[in-house]
Design a protein around this motif. Structure first.
Motif, PDB file in Angstrom:
ATOM      1  N   GLU A   1      -5.547   7.095  -0.428  1.00 46.96           N
ATOM      2  CA  GLU A   1      -6.616   6.184  -0.797  1.00 46.96           C
ATOM      3  C   GLU A   1      -6.659   5.000   0.173  1.00 46.96           C
ATOM      4  OE1 GLU A   1      -5.946   5.021  -4.776  1.00 46.96           O
ATOM      5  OE2 GLU A   1      -6.216   7.025  -5.630  1.00 46.96           O
ATOM      6  N   GLY A   2      -7.839   4.438   0.313  1.00 45.49           N
ATOM      7  CA  GLY A   2      -8.000   3.279   1.178  1.00 45.49           C
ATOM      8  C   GLY A   2      -8.564   3.638   2.533  1.00 45.49           C
ATOM      9  N   ARG A   3      -9.086   2.636   3.209  1.00 43.84           N
ATOM     10  CA  ARG A   3      -9.719   2.850   4.508  1.00 43.84           C
ATOM     11  C   ARG A   3      -8.751   2.703   5.675  1.00 43.84           C
ATOM     12  NH1 ARG A   3     -14.451  -1.435   4.123  1.00 43.84           N
ATOM     13  NH2 ARG A   3     -12.647  -2.633   3.382  1.00 43.84           N
TER      14      ARG A   3
ATOM     15  N   SER B   1      -6.446   7.255   6.010  1.00 43.15           N
ATOM     16  CA  SER B   1      -6.647   8.246   4.949  1.00 43.15           C
ATOM     17  C   SER B   1      -5.850   9.513   5.189  1.00 43.15           C
ATOM     18  CB  SER B   1      -8.135   8.585   4.825  1.00 43.15           C
ATOM     19  OG  SER B   1      -8.643   9.056   6.068  1.00 43.15           O
TER      20      SER B   1
ATOM     21  N   ASP C   1       0.836  -1.212   0.000  1.00 45.75           N
ATOM     22  CA  ASP C   1       0.000   0.000   0.000  1.00 45.75           C
ATOM     23  C   ASP C   1       0.867   1.257   0.000  1.00 45.75           C
ATOM     24  OD1 ASP C   1      -2.248   1.517  -0.049  1.00 45.75           O
ATOM     25  OD2 ASP C   1      -2.834   1.179   2.029  1.00 45.75           O
TER      26      ASP C   1
ATOM     27  N   GLN D   1      -4.228  13.499   1.757  1.00 48.63           N
ATOM     28  CA  GLN D   1      -5.159  12.413   1.979  1.00 48.63           C
ATOM     29  C   GLN D   1      -4.771  11.244   1.069  1.00 48.63           C
ATOM     30  OE1 GLN D   1      -7.761  12.474   4.282  1.00 48.63           O
ATOM     31  NE2 GLN D   1      -6.869  14.441   4.920  1.00 48.63           N
TER      32      GLN D   1
ATOM     33  N   GLN E   1       2.031   4.775  -1.164  1.00 48.82           N
ATOM     34  CA  GLN E   1       1.471   5.963  -1.802  1.00 48.82           C
ATOM     35  C   GLN E   1       2.309   7.174  -1.444  1.00 48.82           C
ATOM     36  OE1 GLN E   1      -2.854   6.476  -1.423  1.00 48.82           O
ATOM     37  NE2 GLN E   1      -3.038   4.359  -0.706  1.00 48.82           N
TER      38      GLN E   1
END
Length: 590
Positions: free
Chosen positions: A130-132, A135, A68, A128, A70
């Motif tokens: 993406e994803g839960r 954030s 994950d 911010q 980012q």
């Protein structure tokens, strides 16, 4: 050290320099990869906003547990329109825990403390992800905040500040430090921690010396360059979400400055942390099984098994990497995984043309296009294949030249590219500085259970002595050597170079690696087939006529370099290596 982060401030960001970095490989990324790759560190992610850069490296055997990934950036200069001030971040999941690295450059000067507070709050609000899972920045289980934060020392006279520094009574300056004051008064800084400032203030120095500012401005020394961290409390988080997989503990092992560097008016600051996870997800999404050694082409069989929750993409690939590779797309060869729904154990095979010749240590890695990361790796294993009679084929030289002529980092300019083939991308030659290669690379012994899983276990790893080398910046060289020879081994033949023919070739046998070598030496010499247009050659009349006569004697047909160029008068020798072919064209950036 499983993970390293490097942050840079006030890097040269003039227009001509930014254009060069956009067209060519960023020289700072090149420099750090050159230094760290011999120590098994691989570039995980990088983000730049004008003069602010953040790079994250990790040991290759930790790559499957970094997910994950980012990045984000926020400009705060000139009301948010200019990136000389602001923040850049890299966030990722490390063994199932969400971690964020935030590099900030905040407004300068003593009286701008409130503006620094506002800019930091803006960065936290704007960034911010993406994803839960997390954030916002403060939603992460662990946040490292660092950079040129520009906080100053209040109230005290400059003469007293210098007296305290000279007599090593730095504690008398701590209580007047603006950041120390803000941590107890600003709600936005609640929970952030910092180690003791047992080193002299790192700003401002006369460049080239260890002497504080002697100019007419005589700026007061200050700890402007800082490293802080924050662990999310168990009860915090959006919707009352608890930190993932237990509670973290962080210990700072070192917090210091490096006075020996005099190229800037700041002194570099470094910190080492030990992070203890209460639990960790240490099972890779893809496990790869391979023999200990490949001595014949038919042994180049790769078996792999995917985890139940793994989302496979048709653009995934399995890459063959040299030990000491620099980033996930710095491979020697690759093969497309098989699509066999319902099969538990899958198998693919590298073709003989795709295998490097000679002897060396290699690693296999499964690259996931969905997560843009490597989700499975093997232990190092040997490849010992005899060289061809010609000594060095195009495929062979793609591996042997990786340590001598490496422009593979250029694929980082297009991280969203689906195809792993660098030859299908627009390439430029790097003008980045090169560093001397490290000698005596220490390799760990590999497992000797033939046919058993060679996916490394994090528990079995121990740090190398002297994992993190001191970085000595060389003077910039005028240019970088030629492009990596592996290009010529992976670019499709110009007569079949359309995207349609490329994908048709790949899809016919998805389980076999394809390295589309060009059989005709004239075609290989054509820069259109090497992806190096525009090209030109400068010669004296005598040289040109000599080559024309030699070409005529050998009976080679004429071929134009471009639609508007005159008939060519030079041709490579039959069976020439990529090094010889390189002498037949002069490209932009060379």
């Amino acid at each position: 050290r499983p993970v390293l982060k490097y942050w840079l401030q006030e890097v040269n960001s003039k227009i001509n320099k930014r254009l060069k970095d956009a067209l060519f490989t960023d020289q700072w990324s090149e420099l750090f990869m050159d230094v760290l790759s011999p120590f098994h560190f691989v570039l995980v992610s990088t983000v730049r906003m004008q003069g602010v850069i953040l790079l994250v490296f990790a040991k290759y055997y930790h790559l499957p547990f970094l997910q994950d990934i980012q990045t984000d950036c926020t400009r705060t200069g000139l009301g948010g329109y200019w990136g000389n001030k602001g923040g850049v971040s890299v966030r990722l999941s490390i063994f199932g825990h969400m971690v964020c690295f935030l590099n900030c450059h905040l407004p300068a000067h003593l009286e701008k403390a409130e503006q620094r507070k506002e800019d930091f709050a803006t960065i936290l609000h704007m960034q911010q992800f993406e994803g839960r899972a997390a954030s916002g920045i403060l939603d992460h289980d662990l946040v490292f905040w660092f950079g040129d934060l520009n906080f100053r020392i209040e109230s005290l006279d400059i003469r007293f500040v210098k007296y305290a520094i000279d007599n090593n009574i730095l504690s008398q300056l701590w209580e007047k430090d603006q950041l120390n004051i803000a941590k107890s008064t600003w709600p936005v800084l609640s929970g952030f921690q910092e180690g003791p400032l047992n080193f002299p203030p790192t700003f401002k120095f006369d460049v080239g010396t260890n002497k504080y500012d002697s100019s007419a401005k005589k700026r007061k020394p200050a700890w402007t360059d800082r490293i802080l961290w924050k662990i999310k409390s168990p009860s915090s988080g959006a919707g009352g979400r608890r930190p993932s997989r237990g509670v973290l503990s962080v210990s700072q092992l070192c917090y210091c400055s490096h006075m020996e560097y005099t190229v800037s008016d700041h002194k570099p600051v470094a910190a080492i942390f030990a992070v203890q996870f209460a639990s960790k997800a240490d099972k890779p999404l893809v496990e790869i099984y391979v023999a200990d050694e490949w001595i014949r082409p038919e042994q180049a069989v790769v078996k792999y098994k995917m985890a139940a929750g793994f989302h496979r993409s048709s653009w995934d690939w399995i890459g063959l990497y040299r030990v000491g590779f620099r980033h996930p797309k710095d491979y020697v060869s690759y093969v497309w995984p098989c699509a066999q729904p319902g099969a538990r154990l899958l198998q693919v095979m590298f073709s003989e043309e795709a295998l490097p010749k000679g002897k060396g240590e290699y690693i296999l890695g499964y690259y996931s296009n969905t997560s843009s990361s490597i989700v499975g790796v093997t232990e190092p294993f040997q490849i010992s294949l005899p060289r061809s009679e010609e000594g060095s084929s195009a495929t062979d030289s793609s591996g042997s030249s990786s340590e001598e002529e490496d422009d593979s980092t250029l694929v980082l300019l297009a991280p969203k590219s689906r195809s792993p083939s660098p030859g299908k991308m627009k390439r430029h030659r790097s003008r980045s500085p090169s560093l001397a290669k490290f000698q005596g690379l220490i390799l760990r012994p590999s497992s000797r259970d033939r046919g058993s899983s060679r996916s490394p276990s994090p528990q079995s790893r121990r740090g190398l002595t002297g994992d993190i080398p001191a970085i000595h910046l060389p003077q910039l060289e005028l240019g970088r050597r030629g492009s990596k020879a592996k290009e010529s081994g992976q670019v499709a033949n110009s007569q079949e170079g359309s995207p349609g023919s490329f994908y048709q070739t790949v899809r016919e046998q998805p389980c076999i690696a394809r390295r589309a070598a060009v059989d005709n030496p004239l075609a290989r010499a054509d820069p259109r087939n090497l992806g190096l247009l525009p090209a030109l050659r400068l010669e004296t009349i005598d040289q040109a006529m000599g080559r024309r006569r030699e070409s005529a004697d050998q009976g080679y047909p004429c071929r134009r370099m471009s639609p508007t160029s005159p008939p060519c008068s030079t041709s490579p020798k039959e069976g020439g290596s990529p090094r010889e072919l390189d002498g037949y064209s002069c490209t932009m950036g060379r």
